[in-house]
Design a protein around this motif. Structure first.
Motif, PDB file in Angstrom:
ATOM      1  N   MET A   1      28.459  95.165  -3.684  1.00  0.00           N
ATOM      2  CA  MET A   1      27.833  93.945  -3.776  1.00  0.00           C
ATOM      3  C   MET A   1      26.244  94.169  -3.506  1.00  0.00           C
ATOM      4  O   MET A   1      26.090  95.176  -2.575  1.00  0.00           O
ATOM      5  N   GLU A   5      23.867  88.922  -3.718  1.00  0.00           N
ATOM      6  CA  GLU A   5      25.120  88.303  -3.698  1.00  0.00           C
ATOM      7  C   GLU A   5      25.599  88.109  -2.120  1.00  0.00           C
ATOM      8  O   GLU A   5      26.362  86.982  -2.073  1.00  0.00           O
ATOM      9  N   HIS A   6      25.316  88.968  -1.291  1.00  0.00           N
ATOM     10  CA  HIS A   6      25.655  88.712  -0.157  1.00  0.00           C
ATOM     11  C   HIS A   6      24.800  87.434   0.399  1.00  0.00           C
ATOM     12  O   HIS A   6      25.437  86.787   1.091  1.00  0.00           O
ATOM     13  N   THR A 119      22.289  91.402   5.815  1.00  0.00           N
ATOM     14  CA  THR A 119      22.806  90.238   4.850  1.00  0.00           C
ATOM     15  C   THR A 119      24.287  90.689   4.764  1.00  0.00           C
ATOM     16  O   THR A 119      25.186  89.513   4.850  1.00  0.00           O
ATOM     17  N   ARG A 120      24.855  91.771   4.659  1.00  0.00           N
ATOM     18  CA  ARG A 120      26.213  91.880   4.395  1.00  0.00           C
ATOM     19  C   ARG A 120      26.981  91.509   5.688  1.00  0.00           C
ATOM     20  O   ARG A 120      27.993  90.786   5.396  1.00  0.00           O
ATOM     21  N   ARG A 121      26.499  92.036   6.710  1.00  0.00           N
ATOM     22  CA  ARG A 121      27.406  91.689   8.066  1.00  0.00           C
ATOM     23  C   ARG A 121      27.415  90.267   8.186  1.00  0.00           C
ATOM     24  O   ARG A 121      28.386  89.735   8.732  1.00  0.00           O
ATOM     25  N   ALA A 123      27.017  87.734   6.311  1.00  0.00           N
ATOM     26  CA  ALA A 123      27.929  87.036   5.283  1.00  0.00           C
ATOM     27  C   ALA A 123      29.461  87.089   5.636  1.00  0.00           C
ATOM     28  O   ALA A 123      30.215  86.273   5.546  1.00  0.00           O
ATOM     29  N   HIS A 124      29.662  88.450   6.110  1.00  0.00           N
ATOM     30  CA  HIS A 124      31.239  88.635   6.431  1.00  0.00           C
ATOM     31  C   HIS A 124      31.609  87.860   7.588  1.00  0.00           C
ATOM     32  O   HIS A 124      32.686  87.250   8.109  1.00  0.00           O
ATOM     33  N   PHE A 147      33.960  89.434  -3.461  1.00  0.00           N
ATOM     34  CA  PHE A 147      33.620  89.333  -1.973  1.00  0.00           C
ATOM     35  C   PHE A 147      34.868  89.646  -1.041  1.00  0.00           C
ATOM     36  O   PHE A 147      34.339  90.329  -0.114  1.00  0.00           O
ATOM     37  N   ASP A 150      34.854  93.532  -1.034  1.00  0.00           N
ATOM     38  CA  ASP A 150      33.926  93.757  -0.086  1.00  0.00           C
ATOM     39  C   ASP A 150      34.086  93.751   1.264  1.00  0.00           C
ATOM     40  O   ASP A 150      33.944  94.623   2.059  1.00  0.00           O
ATOM     41  N   GLY A 151      34.693  92.549   1.629  1.00  0.00           N
ATOM     42  CA  GLY A 151      35.099  92.287   2.972  1.00  0.00           C
ATOM     43  C   GLY A 151      36.118  93.061   3.581  1.00  0.00           C
ATOM     44  O   GLY A 151      35.914  93.827   4.598  1.00  0.00           O
ATOM     45  N   GLU A 154      34.067  96.714   3.998  1.00  0.00           N
ATOM     46  CA  GLU A 154      33.214  96.353   5.197  1.00  0.00           C
ATOM     47  C   GLU A 154      34.209  96.704   6.546  1.00  0.00           C
ATOM     48  O   GLU A 154      33.904  97.386   7.406  1.00  0.00           O
TER      49      GLU A 154
END
Length: 249
Positions: A1, A5-6, A119-121, A123-124, A147, A150-151, A154
Motif C-alpha cells: 500500500m 492509502e495508509h 504512516t503505516r505503523r 495506521a495499523h 488493508f 497489509d496488516g 506488517e
C-alpha cells in the motif's frame, strides 16, 4: 500500500476510536486486553500518537529517552480524555500529511522511507486499537481485504520479525493461513529459533481459512474462532496466542 492509502486509513480509523469510546463509556472493559478499560486504550493510543508525532516533527535520529517518552503518556481526566485523544490523533495526521517525503528520522521497522514507516505503523496501531474499543461496544470492525493483508504482512514480516526469537514454539508447530476473500496466504512456523514466515499455504500442523479482516484480528489476538474453517490440530493456535503477546515497553 502507498503512503497516502495508509494515511487515509489512519485519518478514518482515528475518529472511529473516539466514537466507539463514547458509545461504550470510558469504564467499559476491553475484552481483548484483560485488565484494560476503554480509558486505558485512549490514554495509550493518544500517547502513542503524540510519541510518533514527536519523532516526525523533530526528525529525531534516535528514539526519545525513557524519561522524555513518558511525558507523552499523560494522566488525563475523564471529562477531557476523548478530546485529548482526538487532538493528538489530528496532530499526527496533519504532520504526516504535510511532511517532506524525504523526511529522515528514527524508525524501528523496515520501510521504504521514514514517512512510509510512521504512516503505516500508526495506521495499523490505530486500527488494532479501534478493534479493542469497538469490541467493547459489542461490535467487530472490518477493513478492506487489501488493508487487512497489509496488516498481516506488517505483523509477520516487520513487527515480529524485529525479534523473531521471542516467538518460540516448543515443540515446533506450523500454521497455514489462507484468505477466502483475496488471493493471499502465509505459513508460519514457530520453533526453537523463533518465527519463520513463508508465502503460500504449505502443509501445516493447522490450516486456517477466513476473511482477511478476520485473519488480521486473529493474529493480533483480537478475535475468537467463529467464522474460520480449521483443518488439523487446533492446539497449534494456542501456541501462537501464547507466544505472540504484545506489550508496550
Amino acid at each position: 500500500m502507498r503512503i497516502d492509502e495508509h494515511l487515509a486509513m489512519l485519518r478514518r480509523d482515528g475518529p472511529m476510536v473516539a466514537d466507539a469510546a463514547q458509545a461504550a463509556g470510558l469504564d467499559a472493559m476491553v475484552p481483548p486486553c484483560p485488565g484494560w478499560r476503554v480509558r486505558d486504550v485512549l490514554l495509550h493510543l493518544g500517547g502513542v500518537h503524540r510519541w510518533a508525532a514527536g519523532h516526525v516533527r523533530e526528525g529525531r535520529p534516535k528514539p526519545f529517552p525513557t524519561a522524555e517518552e513518558k511525558t507523552f503518556f499523560a494522566e488525563v481526566d475523564d471529562e477531557a480524555l476523548i478530546e485529548w485523544y482526538r487532538s493528538g490523533h489530528q496532530t499526527l495526521v496533519d504532520l504526516l500529511a504535510t511532511a517532506d517525503p524525504a523526511l529522515t528520522c528514527w524508525s524501528f521497522l523496515p520501510a521504504p522511507s521514514s514517512l512510509a514507516f510512521w504512516t503505516r505503523r500508526q495506521a495499523h496501531e490505530t486500527a488494532v486499537h479501534r478493534a479493542d474499543v469497538e469490541i467493547a461496544t459489542g461490535t467487530t470492525p472490518t477493513w478492506s481485504p487489501e488493508f487487512a493483508v497489509d496488516g498481516v504482512e506488517e505483523l509477520l514480516r516487520a513487527f515480529f520479525a524485529r525479534r523473531p526469537e521471542r516467538i518460540i514454539g516448543d515443540p515446533p508447530t506450523t500454521i497455514a493461513l489462507s484468505c477466502t476473500d483475496v488471493d493471499a496466504a502465509w505459513t508460519i512456523r514457530l520453533d526453537g529459533e523463533g518465527l519463520h514466515v513463508a508465502d503460500g499455504a504449505e502443509p501445516a500442523t493447522l490450516a486456517v481459512r477466513g476473511r482477511a479482516t478476520d485473519l488480521y484480528l486473529l493474529l493480533w489476538n483480537r478475535t475468537g474462532l467463529d467464522g474460520f474453517a480449521f483443518e488439523g490440530d487446533p492446539t497449534a493456535l494456542g501456541a501462537w496466542r501464547g507466544a505472540a503477546a504484545v506489550t508496550w515497553s
